[in-house]
Design an enzyme around this catalytic site. Sequence first.
Site, PDB file in Angstrom:
ATOM      1  N   ASP A  21     -13.745  47.230 -12.521  1.00  0.00           N
ATOM      2  CA  ASP A  21     -14.333  47.330 -11.175  1.00  0.00           C
ATOM      3  C   ASP A  21     -15.554  48.244 -11.256  1.00  0.00           C
ATOM      4  O   ASP A  21     -15.768  48.941 -12.241  1.00  0.00           O
ATOM      5  CB  ASP A  21     -13.318  47.847 -10.149  1.00  0.00           C
ATOM      6  CG  ASP A  21     -12.864  49.266 -10.444  1.00  0.00           C
ATOM      7  OD1 ASP A  21     -12.503  49.550 -11.599  1.00  0.00           O
ATOM      8  OD2 ASP A  21     -12.875  50.111  -9.529  1.00  0.00           O
ATOM      9  N   ASP A  45      -4.291  37.635 -23.594  1.00  0.00           N
ATOM     10  CA  ASP A  45      -5.716  37.778 -23.323  1.00  0.00           C
ATOM     11  C   ASP A  45      -6.068  37.004 -22.042  1.00  0.00           C
ATOM     12  O   ASP A  45      -6.704  35.970 -22.084  1.00  0.00           O
ATOM     13  CB  ASP A  45      -6.498  37.248 -24.533  1.00  0.00           C
ATOM     14  CG  ASP A  45      -7.993  37.454 -24.381  1.00  0.00           C
ATOM     15  OD1 ASP A  45      -8.406  38.247 -23.500  1.00  0.00           O
ATOM     16  OD2 ASP A  45      -8.744  36.806 -25.135  1.00  0.00           O
ATOM     17  N   GLU A  62      -7.314  44.937 -18.660  1.00  0.00           N
ATOM     18  CA  GLU A  62      -8.539  45.522 -18.105  1.00  0.00           C
ATOM     19  C   GLU A  62      -9.157  46.441 -19.163  1.00  0.00           C
ATOM     20  O   GLU A  62      -8.581  46.659 -20.250  1.00  0.00           O
ATOM     21  CB  GLU A  62      -8.250  46.287 -16.800  1.00  0.00           C
ATOM     22  CG  GLU A  62      -9.535  46.642 -16.066  1.00  0.00           C
ATOM     23  CD  GLU A  62      -9.355  47.082 -14.601  1.00  0.00           C
ATOM     24  OE1 GLU A  62      -8.261  46.933 -14.039  1.00  0.00           O
ATOM     25  OE2 GLU A  62     -10.357  47.563 -14.040  1.00  0.00           O
TER      26      GLU A  62
END
Length: 552
Positions: A175, A517, A526
């Site tokens: 993010d 994956d 992440e």
Amino acid sequence: MKRILQKILGALALSAALPTLAAINPIRLDTVGYLPELPKVASIAASCTNFQIIRASDRKIIFSGQARGPITNADTGENLFLADFSACREPGIFQLEVSGVGRSPTFEIGNRAFTEAYRTTMLGMYLWRCGTAVSATFDGKTFAHAACHTNDARLDFVGGTGARNANGGWHDAGDYNKYVVNAGVSVGVLLRAWEDFGGALAKVKLQLPPDHSGLPDFLREVKWELDWLLTMQAPDGSVYHKISTVRFGAFIFPEAETAPRYFVPWGSAATADFAAMMAMAARDFQKFDPGFASQCLAAAQKSYQFLLKNPLNHPADQSEFSTGTYAVRDRDARLWAAAELWETTGDADCLRDFEQRANWAGGQFDVSWDYGNVKNLGELTYLFSTRNGRDTNLVATLRRNLIATADGMVATAAAHGYARPLGDRYSWGGNGTVARLAVVLHAAEKISPQSAYRATALDAVHYLLGRNSFGRSFVTGIGFEPPLHPHDRFSAALNLGVPCPGRLVGGPQPHANDWQDLERDYTRNEIAINWNTALIYALAEFLPAKTAANQK
Ligand code: 9MR
Ligand code: ZN
């Protein structure tokens, strides 16, 4: 049919271009490399008596050995044979072959085996830069975005109107938000790396746009974050917890994310982490940029004074936000701040503050540590300080506990089939935690030089780069069959077929084999600055140049 195909392929030299093979290849080792003088062990999930090391260029057998085993590796549920080729010191590119089983991916033996990996993980940091355009070419592909989040950030939730400049810094992870507490452990570990291995780090040129700062490239990258952090301090010395959108944004380019971003109210953990980072920066930048160093010191002192006047844990009010919380208690961060301020200034009150807190903590070191428990950083600074006035009992306790903690890691790695020094503990970001063990292991080596500490720190790296039950590298762009689909907005928006390079994914959890994956799997796949910087520390230890710490 599939079996037959696999057999045929297995008989051929495996190449990184064959993506399905790693999943089935039972020969697991560090697919980047090994240092000539340090132990080299592969784990083989198939019956194995003899093995060979073959030179890739001419297929010559340069080493033969006998595997040991089987041993039962409980967490992955496998019987493993261990192939020790430590005695093989010849530099070059090799494969490990077991007749009837197959060949490993290629790997390097050499003094510079980890230099490119280190450069790539630092490129990963550069590609996290916010508030600016970035562009870098890696493996023939260009990873670029335009200047993003240039309106950081609005003051609505911190009692203001309009906006105040908080541009710059790194995006946190997959993010694009920016969180001070996670910056804390990340910058702390990077500056620890600079203090431990600065001599080696200064020699490696990074892939960065040219500038005229005169700073070593490593410090330039850290300063990108520090400059942003300085904007996070409120006029009273408290530090805002984060810059964030109200909720997580879509998988679009950062410059396309135009939803308003806000300063999120102050927290005492963020304030203490800030004071610690700035105090470290003040001494680490002194030689290169004294003006910046004094600015950092003044900022550190201001936040520390604020904390003294506000002694209670104060969680940030994040009630309006559903983005990452990094909601941690401030206890460890305050200890860390006191240690770094004392080390930089020699201030006796900071020393007393640190010693009291370290005694409350029993002078213990944590095996598993991250953004929420950073006391190891403060304790190490104190333990290795050359300043006068330390409490000799506390110093003795810390030394003892440090060695006991590191010995525990050595024993854990020795008992694990992939020599994972965190053993069978798997949690969100566990790959980062594995890499971070290198900080404590290296510290133990400094006070009690034993090859096992260094070897175990390198075991952590080996695990992350392919000596694991997947036989794959967990770092994008590096090693054999690295992740192609990390949970990363920028990589997804770029859509180049390969993700941004140099990023460590969070890794398996809650069990050893629980990883795929998959882009949507944010709890395992992440990427994040605190995991990357831990790996950077671990790789920095194994760069070729002698460092201040290991010059004997
Ligand atoms: O690494 C963090 C992990 O320890 C927490 O359990 C998890 C949930 O709060 O958050 C992780 O950090 C994420 C952060 O909140 C937002 N940016 C991405 C981070 C990595 O997943
Ligand atoms: Zn940005």
